[in-house]
Design a protein around this motif. Structure first.
Motif, PDB file in Angstrom:
ATOM      1  N   ALA A 137      -4.600  10.946   0.624  1.00 46.06           N
ATOM      2  CA  ALA A 137      -4.387   9.519   0.869  1.00 46.06           C
ATOM      3  C   ALA A 137      -2.981   9.105   0.471  1.00 46.06           C
ATOM      4  N   SER A 138      -2.479   9.651  -0.647  1.00 46.18           N
ATOM      5  CA  SER A 138      -1.136   9.314  -1.113  1.00 46.18           C
ATOM      6  C   SER A 138      -0.070   9.800  -0.141  1.00 46.18           C
ATOM      7  N   VAL A 139      -0.234  11.021   0.365  1.00 43.57           N
ATOM      8  CA  VAL A 139       0.719  11.571   1.340  1.00 43.57           C
ATOM      9  C   VAL A 139       0.705  10.740   2.626  1.00 43.57           C
ATOM     10  N   GLU A 140      -0.494  10.397   3.092  1.00 43.07           N
ATOM     11  CA  GLU A 140      -0.606   9.585   4.313  1.00 43.07           C
ATOM     12  C   GLU A 140       0.042   8.210   4.125  1.00 43.07           C
ATOM     13  N   LEU A 141      -0.139   7.638   2.944  1.00 48.87           N
ATOM     14  CA  LEU A 141       0.452   6.332   2.667  1.00 48.87           C
ATOM     15  C   LEU A 141       1.975   6.406   2.656  1.00 48.87           C
ATOM     16  N   ASP A 142       2.526   7.402   1.972  1.00 45.29           N
ATOM     17  CA  ASP A 142       3.984   7.557   1.928  1.00 45.29           C
ATOM     18  C   ASP A 142       4.561   7.704   3.326  1.00 45.29           C
ATOM     19  N   SER A 143       3.898   8.504   4.147  1.00 48.10           N
ATOM     20  CA  SER A 143       4.365   8.721   5.516  1.00 48.10           C
ATOM     21  C   SER A 143       4.294   7.437   6.341  1.00 48.10           C
ATOM     22  N   ILE A 192      -4.703   0.307   1.816  1.00 45.97           N
ATOM     23  CA  ILE A 192      -6.026  -0.152   1.383  1.00 45.97           C
ATOM     24  C   ILE A 192      -6.912   1.039   1.026  1.00 45.97           C
ATOM     25  N   ALA A 193      -6.830   2.097   1.846  1.00 42.79           N
ATOM     26  CA  ALA A 193      -7.631   3.295   1.580  1.00 42.79           C
ATOM     27  C   ALA A 193      -7.193   3.978   0.286  1.00 42.79           C
ATOM     28  N   ALA A 194      -5.877   4.034   0.062  1.00 42.99           N
ATOM     29  CA  ALA A 194      -5.357   4.701  -1.137  1.00 42.99           C
ATOM     30  C   ALA A 194      -5.787   3.978  -2.412  1.00 42.99           C
ATOM     31  N   ARG A 195      -5.930   2.674  -2.345  1.00 45.79           N
ATOM     32  CA  ARG A 195      -6.361   1.897  -3.525  1.00 45.79           C
ATOM     33  C   ARG A 195      -7.887   1.823  -3.644  1.00 45.79           C
ATOM     34  N   GLY A 196      -8.593   2.246  -2.579  1.00 49.99           N
ATOM     35  CA  GLY A 196     -10.048   2.250  -2.621  1.00 49.99           C
ATOM     36  C   GLY A 196     -10.663   0.867  -2.695  1.00 49.99           C
ATOM     37  N   GLU A 229       2.074  -6.844  -3.430  1.00 51.27           N
ATOM     38  CA  GLU A 229       1.807  -6.932  -4.864  1.00 51.27           C
ATOM     39  C   GLU A 229       0.422  -6.379  -5.192  1.00 51.27           C
ATOM     40  N   ILE A 230      -0.569  -6.815  -4.435  1.00 55.43           N
ATOM     41  CA  ILE A 230      -1.958  -6.433  -4.705  1.00 55.43           C
ATOM     42  C   ILE A 230      -2.166  -4.926  -4.543  1.00 55.43           C
ATOM     43  N   LEU A 231      -1.545  -4.347  -3.520  1.00 53.68           N
ATOM     44  CA  LEU A 231      -1.739  -2.930  -3.229  1.00 53.68           C
ATOM     45  C   LEU A 231      -0.719  -2.030  -3.920  1.00 53.68           C
ATOM     46  N   GLN A 232       0.101  -2.637  -4.799  1.00 51.83           N
ATOM     47  CA  GLN A 232       1.075  -1.889  -5.605  1.00 51.83           C
ATOM     48  C   GLN A 232       2.036  -1.080  -4.730  1.00 51.83           C
ATOM     49  N   LEU A 233       2.597  -1.761  -3.742  1.00 55.34           N
ATOM     50  CA  LEU A 233       3.510  -1.115  -2.804  1.00 55.34           C
ATOM     51  C   LEU A 233       4.959  -1.456  -3.134  1.00 55.34           C
ATOM     52  N   PRO A 234       5.906  -0.647  -2.677  1.00 54.75           N
ATOM     53  CA  PRO A 234       7.324  -0.969  -2.889  1.00 54.75           C
ATOM     54  C   PRO A 234       7.682  -2.305  -2.233  1.00 54.75           C
ATOM     55  N   GLU A 235       8.695  -2.961  -2.785  1.00 55.89           N
ATOM     56  CA  GLU A 235       9.126  -4.247  -2.258  1.00 55.89           C
ATOM     57  C   GLU A 235       9.499  -4.149  -0.774  1.00 55.89           C
ATOM     58  N   GLU A 236       9.031  -5.112  -0.011  1.00 52.99           N
ATOM     59  CA  GLU A 236       9.346  -5.248   1.425  1.00 52.99           C
ATOM     60  C   GLU A 236       8.804  -4.114   2.286  1.00 52.99           C
ATOM     61  N   SER A 237       7.970  -3.244   1.741  1.00 54.77           N
ATOM     62  CA  SER A 237       7.519  -2.074   2.496  1.00 54.77           C
ATOM     63  C   SER A 237       6.641  -2.434   3.691  1.00 54.77           C
ATOM     64  N   LEU A 238       5.826  -3.495   3.582  1.00 55.08           N
ATOM     65  CA  LEU A 238       4.993  -3.920   4.714  1.00 55.08           C
ATOM     66  C   LEU A 238       5.730  -4.911   5.607  1.00 55.08           C
ATOM     67  N   ILE A 239       6.426  -5.869   4.987  1.00 55.83           N
ATOM     68  CA  ILE A 239       7.126  -6.903   5.767  1.00 55.83           C
ATOM     69  C   ILE A 239       8.106  -6.279   6.747  1.00 55.83           C
ATOM     70  N   ARG A 240       8.837  -5.274   6.308  1.00 55.00           N
ATOM     71  CA  ARG A 240       9.853  -4.685   7.190  1.00 55.00           C
ATOM     72  C   ARG A 240       9.227  -3.999   8.401  1.00 55.00           C
ATOM     73  N   LEU A 241       7.965  -3.538   8.262  1.00 52.05           N
ATOM     74  CA  LEU A 241       7.304  -2.853   9.373  1.00 52.05           C
ATOM     75  C   LEU A 241       6.852  -3.819  10.461  1.00 52.05           C
ATOM     76  N   LEU A 242       6.900  -5.121  10.168  1.00 52.63           N
ATOM     77  CA  LEU A 242       6.545  -6.108  11.186  1.00 52.63           C
ATOM     78  C   LEU A 242       7.675  -6.314  12.182  1.00 52.63           C
ATOM     79  N   ASP A 243       8.878  -5.816  11.840  1.00 51.32           N
ATOM     80  CA  ASP A 243       9.967  -5.845  12.805  1.00 51.32           C
ATOM     81  C   ASP A 243       9.590  -4.965  13.993  1.00 51.32           C
ATOM     82  N   ASP A 244       9.957  -5.397  15.189  1.00 49.67           N
ATOM     83  CA  ASP A 244       9.563  -4.652  16.399  1.00 49.67           C
ATOM     84  C   ASP A 244      10.079  -3.227  16.414  1.00 49.67           C
TER      85      ASP A 244
END
Length: 315
Positions: free
Chosen positions: A11-17, A32-36, A82-97
């Motif tokens: 799960a950790s490897v899949e999340l990093d990728s 979400i899966a990595a945090r269970g 914050e909730i999923l303990q992810l690096p800063e901007e890691s999800l927001i930046r993926l919303l870019d096309d």
């Protein structure tokens, strides 16, 4: 014997990728899966952050059936980091096309996590200095001059304050400086420039926050006005992309000027506002760089809650 790979390792490897390459829904599902966490628990955590999102919407997001677009949804994505303990901007930046940050484009603004941690650190330092919640001062006028150096770093911030006391006995002001990510508060210097002396200084290295007493040398009476000026020499972080100000209280006028080194000028500048740490930015307005003085500025005739700032793009 070879080490057996656990489900957690996979799960950790899949999340990093997924965080590196996206797309958004795959990264969210992997996080979400990595945090269970079941979606109901994720929804509960979001509500504690003041964000309302339905379980159905969360399910659609992680399936790729829908993408967060509305302001409330973007607030949720910042809170999810914050909730999923992810690096800063890691999800927001993926919303870019494009699925990432194209070369040459400025990185995303200061994250929800950064703003919240900085605010929390400031509260800790103020408590350590014994600063009451009501400082006894009302800001009539606040002018900040931020200097960006030849290395494109936040080199210095100078502040001019005009205040009025609303109770007797006030004899100091506590200034708070938030450096850029990666800064070193222990290497910053506070200088008293006019009508004040530097008192106690406290630093919070983990969040890049510094708090310093400015002593007036006299006790104000209710209704008295006072003018003072100080500066914080910084220059301890890398390339700067913006300056964000969070007013201490409502009312008064606020002006911000950002001055650039003649040999390091940005290609674009704009102002923005942000209602809260979790809210998306709004009020974008392009600012023309003054060719003679190499600066841009904004003026807020009456300060409101939230954040206001200036951002810029380098070549």
């Amino acid at each position: 014997m070879p080490h057996a790979t656990s489900h957690a390792d996979i799960a950790s490897v899949e999340l990093d990728s997924a965080l590196r390459g996206g797309p958004f829904h795959v990264a969210l599902r992997a996080a979400i899966a990595a945090r269970g966490l079941p979606l109901q628990r994720v929804q509960h955590h979001l509500s504690r952050h003041g964000v309302k999102v339905g379980v159905t919407s969360l399910s659609y997001w992680q399936q790729g059936a829908r993408r967060p677009q509305r302001p409330e949804s973007l607030r949720a994505v910042r809170a999810l980091e914050e909730i999923l303990q992810l690096p800063e901007e890691s999800l927001i930046r993926l919303l870019d096309d494009s699925g990432g940050t194209p070369a040459g484009r400025r990185p995303a603004g200061r994250s929800y996590r950064y703003l919240v941690e900085a605010a929390g650190a400031a509260e800790e330092l103020l408590a350590d200095l014994g600063v009451p919640r009501d400082s006894g001062l009302h800001t009539l006028n606040h002018y900040e001059r931020v200097r960006i150096g030849a290395r494109r770093e936040l080199a210095e911030r100078e502040s001019h304050h005009i205040v009025r006391a609303h109770r007797d006995g006030v004899d100091r002001f506590v200034a708070v400086h938030h450096g850029d990510p990666g800064c070193a508060p222990e290497r910053m210097t506070v200088r008293a420039l006019e009508n004040c002396l530097v008192g106690r200084v406290r630093r919070h290295p983990e969040s890049g926050v510094l708090a310093a007493e400015l002593l007036f040398g006299l006790r104000l009476r209710a209704g008295d006005t006072f003018l003072f000026r100080y500066a914080v020499e910084d220059g301890t972080a890398g390339v700067s992309h913006e300056y964000v100000h969070r007013p201490d209280a409502h009312g008064g006028q606020y002006a911000l000027q950002v001055c650039f080194d003649a040999g390091a000028l940005p290609v674009r500048c704009h102002r923005f506002t942000q209602h809260s740490a979790a809210a998306p930015r709004a009020g974008r307005q392009e600012l023309a760089l003054n060719g003679r003085h190499h600066s841009v500025h904004l003026v807020e005739p009456r300060v409101r809650s939230g954040y206001v700032g200036i951002a810029w793009d380098w070549e």
